[in-house]
Scaffold this active site. Structure first.
Site, short mmCIF file in Angstrom:
data_model
loop_
_atom_site.label_atom_id
_atom_site.label_comp_id
_atom_site.label_asym_id
_atom_site.label_seq_id
_atom_site.Cartn_x
_atom_site.Cartn_y
_atom_site.Cartn_z
N LEU A 10 -41.38 58.64 -64.54
CA LEU A 10 -40.63 59.35 -63.93
C LEU A 10 -41.36 60.57 -63.29
CD1 LEU A 10 -37.49 59.36 -66.05
CD2 LEU A 10 -38.05 57.76 -64.14
N ALA A 11 -41.26 60.46 -61.90
CA ALA A 11 -42.24 61.77 -61.46
C ALA A 11 -41.71 62.41 -60.01
CB ALA A 11 -43.75 61.29 -60.93
N ARG B 56 -39.16 74.83 -61.75
CA ARG B 56 -39.61 75.85 -62.61
C ARG B 56 -41.14 76.10 -62.56
NH1 ARG B 56 -36.89 73.05 -67.73
NH2 ARG B 56 -36.95 71.10 -66.29
N GLY C 83 -33.63 67.95 -75.00
CA GLY C 83 -32.41 67.54 -75.16
C GLY C 83 -32.36 67.10 -76.70
N ALA D 112 -91.99 84.78 -54.15
CA ALA D 112 -90.68 85.51 -54.31
C ALA D 112 -90.22 85.69 -53.03
CB ALA D 112 -91.05 86.54 -55.26
N ASN E 273 -83.00 78.33 -41.71
CA ASN E 273 -82.44 76.92 -41.50
C ASN E 273 -81.47 76.90 -40.27
OD1 ASN E 273 -80.66 78.08 -43.08
ND2 ASN E 273 -79.66 76.09 -43.80
N SER F 249 -95.43 85.28 -50.92
CA SER F 249 -94.16 86.14 -51.00
C SER F 249 -93.52 86.70 -49.80
CB SER F 249 -94.36 87.20 -52.00
OG SER F 249 -94.80 86.87 -53.30
C1 UD1 Z 1 -35.56 65.36 -69.80
C2 UD1 Z 1 -34.54 64.61 -70.79
C3 UD1 Z 1 -34.51 65.51 -72.13
C4 UD1 Z 1 -35.84 65.52 -72.76
C5 UD1 Z 1 -36.87 66.03 -71.80
C6 UD1 Z 1 -38.31 65.85 -72.48
C7 UD1 Z 1 -32.97 63.86 -69.33
C8 UD1 Z 1 -31.49 64.26 -68.63
N1 UD1 Z 1 -33.09 64.86 -70.05
O1 UD1 Z 1 -35.04 66.86 -69.71
O2 UD1 Z 1 -33.54 65.08 -72.98
O3 UD1 Z 1 -35.53 66.52 -74.08
O4 UD1 Z 1 -36.90 65.46 -70.64
O5 UD1 Z 1 -39.16 66.41 -71.68
O6 UD1 Z 1 -33.35 62.85 -68.90
N2 UD1 Z 1 -37.25 63.05 -62.68
C9 UD1 Z 1 -37.14 62.28 -61.59
N3 UD1 Z 1 -35.87 62.31 -60.56
C10 UD1 Z 1 -34.89 63.29 -60.83
C11 UD1 Z 1 -35.23 64.08 -62.11
C12 UD1 Z 1 -36.21 64.05 -62.73
O7 UD1 Z 1 -37.98 61.48 -61.45
O8 UD1 Z 1 -34.05 62.90 -60.14
C13 UD1 Z 1 -38.57 63.07 -63.31
C14 UD1 Z 1 -39.23 64.55 -63.40
O9 UD1 Z 1 -40.20 64.41 -62.36
C15 UD1 Z 1 -39.80 64.46 -64.84
C16 UD1 Z 1 -38.89 63.73 -65.51
O10 UD1 Z 1 -38.34 62.85 -64.67
O11 UD1 Z 1 -41.17 64.00 -64.74
C17 UD1 Z 1 -38.05 64.37 -66.63
O12 UD1 Z 1 -37.29 65.27 -65.67
P1 UD1 Z 1 -37.16 66.93 -66.02
O13 UD1 Z 1 -36.22 67.44 -65.28
O14 UD1 Z 1 -38.39 67.55 -66.41
O15 UD1 Z 1 -36.22 66.63 -67.48
P2 UD1 Z 1 -36.07 67.77 -68.50
O16 UD1 Z 1 -34.92 68.71 -67.99
O17 UD1 Z 1 -37.12 68.26 -69.17
CA CA Z 2 -39.51 67.80 -68.44
#
Ligand code: UD1
Ligand code: CA
Length: 451
Positions: A9-10, A16, A138, A377, A383, A402
């Protein structure tokens, strides 16, 4: 290794971080968060990897050899998984889900959560950790020891916020159970998002078995959400890198002020002195003395080399050469074995032949310097003629007096000599001696030595 499909998930906005750059492309010790996580996953399991990405990440994901699945708009972690599942034809393999913002997760932990799900044949296994409060993770809600739900910090009440068992953000699901659970998600929460975490509560409600896999240390599951967390994670990763080099026989005099990137390799019996930075794809041989104050990036250093208080970029320093203090090597310079580059010398795109010396105050750019030549030196290879860069060739055992200015393109033959203060505009034949401004050949008897 277990076979799975992997979702990384990225796609999150990473607000933030307060950055123009997507969060997962921020770097720790020379490597992006995303590439650290991909590397760990590849070491832990077998299977295809889908990175759920925002459109601007696509090319980066592909460059790292993974498949990008675009999530746009980003409606939460549950939505990200819905989008990824739509990209995958159903089969029997489990789904490993990892957040791309947890770069310190150990390979062992990834393998453990997968094997908990697979060997237990349960609906889901997920990683939890005991994390000092307050925290934004969470919270894991248990009733009589049984997990019933994950509550996000922003949705938690006061009592729930006191729970220090947290959801790390890494899961392995039975694929059919996951498909069913994400289909039922709603956005009825503080952030108005589809939470992946709600799948766990839904599975429990429908009587399915889930299991928590404990991380050994909170640091292992550190999530990066802002730049303060990025700096703490960097320090932890740095510590791991330094320890692994020390255990392989590298002396690191003061680990608290030594900076070594993930991809650097160092041979045994090399000593790294304080305030040294080894960056990028740098290779250092054995028995070297590096630092104090060396900054070396994307360079190859041979064995028994000394580099003190100097900057070396995109260059090669061969065995037993010495560099510094206060030298600057750049632009694919090659310092051959036993050569010496001394204080206030800059080389750019230059070969210094074996045993050649430039000991003080020189600029040697676009030059090819023969074996055992001596650059006096204050020598400058001029160049740049205002339009283009020109080459200087200095022969074997040539002696450059030198304060010589060698106006390129120009060639100084083997064993030739330039007098102190020469401004050399024309080629000098092998064995010839020139001096003056402009430099002219000296008559046989004319001596350069003071009488
Ligand atoms: C999430 C978890 C939380 C956990 C924490 C651990 C949920 C709802 N919460 O919170 O329980 O303790 O991770 O680090 O899952 N992302 C997507 N698409 C989106 C939203 C997020 O790909 O629409 C990806 C972000 O890029 C990230 C990851 O999911 O790599 C987690 O998202 P983030 O917003 O950081 O979740 P947290 O608030 O940290
Ligand atoms: Ca996170």
């Amino acid at each position: 290794m277990d076979r799975v499909h992997v979702f990384v998930l990225a796609a999150g906005k990473g607000t933030r971080m307060k950055s123009r750059r997507p969060k997962v492309l921020h770097e720790l010790c020379g490597v992006s968060l995303l590439s650290l996580v991909l590397e760990t996953v590849r070491n832990a399991v077998e299977g295809d990897i889908r990175v759920i990405a925002s459109p601007e990440l696509q090319e980066h994901v592909e460059a790292l050899g993974a498949r990008a699945v675009i999530q746009e708009p980003q409606l939460g972690t549950g939505h990200a998984v819905q989008v990824a599942l739509a990209d995958l034809a159903p089969d029997d393999l489990p789904i490993l889900i990892v957040s791309a913002d947890m770069p310190l997760v150990p390979t062992e932990l990834v393998a453990r959560v997968v094997s908990a799900q697979v060997s237990g044949d349960i609906a889901a296994a997920f990683v939890t950790a005991q994390v000092p409060l307050p925290s934004n993770f969470g919270r894991v809600i248990r009733e009589k020891g049984r997990i019933t739900a994950i509550v996000e910090a922003r949705d938690a009440d006061k009592d729930q916020l006191h729970i220090d068992e947290v959801n790390a953000g890494m899961y392995c699901f039975d694929q059919a159970q996951l498909r069913r659970a994400v289909a039922g998600l709603t956005t009825n929460n503080a952030q108005g998002e589809f939470y992946l975490t709600d799948c766990l509560a839904a599975l429990v409600k429908s009587g399915k078995a889930i299991e928590a896999v404990r991380a050994a240390e909170a640091a292992d599951v550190a999530g990066i959400n802002n730049r303060a967390e990025l700096a703490s994670a960097r320090a932890l990763l740095q510590q791991r890198i330094l320890v692994s080099h020390m255990l392989e026989g590298v002396t690191i005099v003061d680990p608290s002020c030594t900076y070594i990137d993930v991809m650097v390799t160092i041979g045994p019996d090399t000593t790294i002195h304080p305030q040294t930075h080894l960056a990028g794809r740098t290779v250092v041989g054995s028995g070297c003395i590096i630092g104090p104050g060396a900054q070396i990036s994307n360079s190859t250093i041979g064995d028994r080399v000394e580099i003190i208080q100097s900057v070396v970029r995109d260059s090669t320093v061969e065995d037993e050469a010495t560099v510094g203090p206060f030298a600057h090597l750049r632009g694919k310079s090659v310092i051959e074995s036993g050569a010496h580059i001394g204080n206030f010398v800059e080389t750019k795109n230059t070969r210094m032949g074996r045993g050649a010396k430039a000991s003080h105050l020189s600029y040697v750019g676009d030059a090819d310097v023969g074996e055992r030549a001596n650059i006096g030196a204050g020598t400058i290879t001029c160049n740049y003629d205002g339009k283009k860069k020109n080459k200087t060739k200095i022969g074997t055992r040539a002696f450059i007096g030198s304060n010589s200015s060698l106006v390129a393109p120009v060639e100084i033959g083997d064993g030739a000599l330039t007098g102190a203060g020469s401004v050399v505009l024309h080629d000098v034949a092998a064995g010839e001696r020139v001096a003056g401004n402009p430099a002219k050949p000296l008559r046989k008897k004319e001596s350069l030595e003071p009488t």
